[in-house]
Enzyme design. Structure first.
Site, PDB file in Angstrom:
ATOM      1  N   ASP A 183      48.462 -41.467  58.324  1.00 27.24           N
ATOM      2  CA  ASP A 183      49.143 -40.798  57.210  1.00 27.24           C
ATOM      3  C   ASP A 183      48.202 -40.595  56.025  1.00 27.24           C
ATOM      4  O   ASP A 183      48.042 -39.485  55.508  1.00 27.24           O
ATOM      5  CB  ASP A 183      50.341 -41.639  56.753  1.00 27.24           C
ATOM      6  CG  ASP A 183      51.625 -41.280  57.484  1.00 27.24           C
ATOM      7  OD1 ASP A 183      51.775 -40.116  57.873  1.00 27.24           O
ATOM      8  OD2 ASP A 183      52.468 -42.164  57.649  1.00 27.24           O
ATOM      9  N   LEU A 184      47.604 -41.686  55.570  1.00 32.23           N
ATOM     10  CA  LEU A 184      46.764 -41.608  54.374  1.00 32.23           C
ATOM     11  C   LEU A 184      45.491 -40.817  54.639  1.00 32.23           C
ATOM     12  O   LEU A 184      45.037 -40.051  53.782  1.00 32.23           O
ATOM     13  CB  LEU A 184      46.423 -43.015  53.886  1.00 32.23           C
ATOM     14  CG  LEU A 184      47.620 -43.871  53.464  1.00 32.23           C
ATOM     15  CD1 LEU A 184      47.173 -45.275  53.090  1.00 32.23           C
ATOM     16  CD2 LEU A 184      48.372 -43.227  52.303  1.00 32.23           C
TER      17      LEU A 184
END
Length: 406
Positions: A183-184
């Site tokens: 995600d990041l």
């Protein structure tokens, strides 16, 4: 938005790095909001477009809420943004969105592939009204390929890219990275792509489409693991906290806890042995060089921990640092976020006053720009808080818009 030039003439302060850049943000949950938070911190005007019924999924269904309905997960990822509510399935609100897109430099979405097109807010639709637009998409597995239609979750991306096969300890069940790296990582890669595309547009006047995915980003971070496979022909295995390229470079147990040691070259290995007062390790053929230490890692750890068990973590860390050996204690987040003087000195914890939650702590930005520092954190918006404000701005820009939602 308040006039950013107010007071600037008197102080000689430069504009923020992305001041004047407008980002229309159709994203939710983590990957997209993390990307747009980075852009907002750098000065971009990020307008978060949310469904009027429930808004970003993280507002109510992710993590904990404390006072109001919005979760701390939402509050942590959406500072420095403005919220506009639009139902993109309705013709009027879709037209309002397209009017807003005409004023934008960037549009970003993280729908599943095909959804933006079905809603009529895809790149081709936006480019038709704003040819210079930089349009970014984040998805689980990309817009093409046999996995493109798969649901996009960090857990699934970590599993399918190999990350979970190397995380944890040998012989134990697979575990995911506690930090959602897919995600990041996709959010960060998307931010880099947006900045590159804006640079191209500045030079040529040409906008473009860019995309990344959780899958691609997680795999792109697997640098050492892919290197090991291509070097040996064997898939890497979990090593706990150890490093694939050098030893000792891992967590080790002391009398009262754990520390980390990074003696990743021969000079540092010699210094480590000197601090441990263990000259026999220097002459042990099992540990003669990095290749031997890697091959005999388990025996090496056993020998080191036998010595380390004689003193507490802080004593060893002080002695190792004094000798120039990279070392650090393993701390929990209570210690890091509330007690660490370096965290305070680096301004990595900050806060804002939320109209419902009150004083709300959030992480600071890791970006330290000397001439154009990031903006101070402003509260994450309430759902639809800035709808009328943004629509009024469109009118002032002489861009026609029908009466929008309240």
């Amino acid at each position: 938005m308040p006039d950013p030039d107010a007071g600037r003439a008197q102080t000689g302060q430069l504009p923020m790095a992305l001041e004047g850049i407008r980002v229309v943000d159709l994203t939710q949950v983590m990957s997209g909001p993390f990307c747009t938070m980075v852009l907002a911190d750098l000065g971009a005007d990020v307008i978060k477009v949310e469904n009027p019924d429930h808004g970003d999924q993280t507002r109510k269904s992710w993590g904990r809420s404390v006072v109001g309905d919005d979760s701390r997960a939402f509050l942590s990822l959406n500072r420095n943004k403005r919220s506009v509510v639009l139902d993109l399935k309705g013709d009027q609100d879709r037209e309002t969105f397209m009017t807003l897109a005409r004023t934008a430099d960037v549009v970003i979405e993280n729908f599943r592939p095909g959804v933006a097109r079905r809603l009529g807010v895809d790149y081709d639709a936006v480019r038709a009204v704003n040819p210079g637009i930089v349009y970014a998409s984040i998805s689980g597995f990309g817009q093409t390929g046999p996995y493109a239609s798969y649901p996009g979750y960090d857990l699934i991306a970590q599993a399918m890219t190999g990350i979970m096969s190397v995380t944890g300890e040998t012989g134990r069940p697979p575990v995911k990275s506690a930090i959602p790296v897919a995600d990041l990582g996709s959010g960060l890669f998307c931010a880099i792509g947006i900045l590159a595309a804006l640079r191209v547009r500045e030079a040529t006047g040409t906008g473009q489409y860019l995309e990344t995915s959780l899958f691609d980003s997680a795999l792109a971070l697997s640098v050492w693991e892919s290197t090991e496979f291509w070097s040996t022909g064997e898939p890497p295995v979990p090593l706990g906290s150890a490093n694939r390229m050098s030893a000792p470079y891992q967590a080790l147990e002391t009398r009262d806890g754990y520390l980390t040691v990074g003696a990743n070259n021969q000079r540092l290995w010699q210094r480590l042995c000197a601090v441990l007062e263990a000259p026999d390790l220097l002459t042990d053929p099992r540990f003669a060089d990095n290749d031997h230490r890697m091959a005999n890692r388990l025996e090496l750890v056993e020998e080191l921990q036998r010595v380390l068990a004689s003193r507490d973590t802080d004593e060893w860390v002080t002695a190792l640092l004094d000798a120039g050996v990279p070392a650090g204690p393993i701390r929990d987040y209570r210690q890091v976020l509330t007690e660490d003087e370096h965290v305070r000195a680096r301004q990595m914890v900050t806060s804002y006053r939320h109209p419902v939650e009150g004083e709300t702590s959030v992480l600071g930005s890791p970006l330290k720009l000397s001439a154009t520092p990031v903006r101070s954190a402003a509260p994450a918006p309430l759902l639809g808080q800035h709808t009328q404000e943004v629509l009024a701005e469109l009118v002032r820009r002489d861009v026609h818009v029908e009466e929008g939602p309240a």
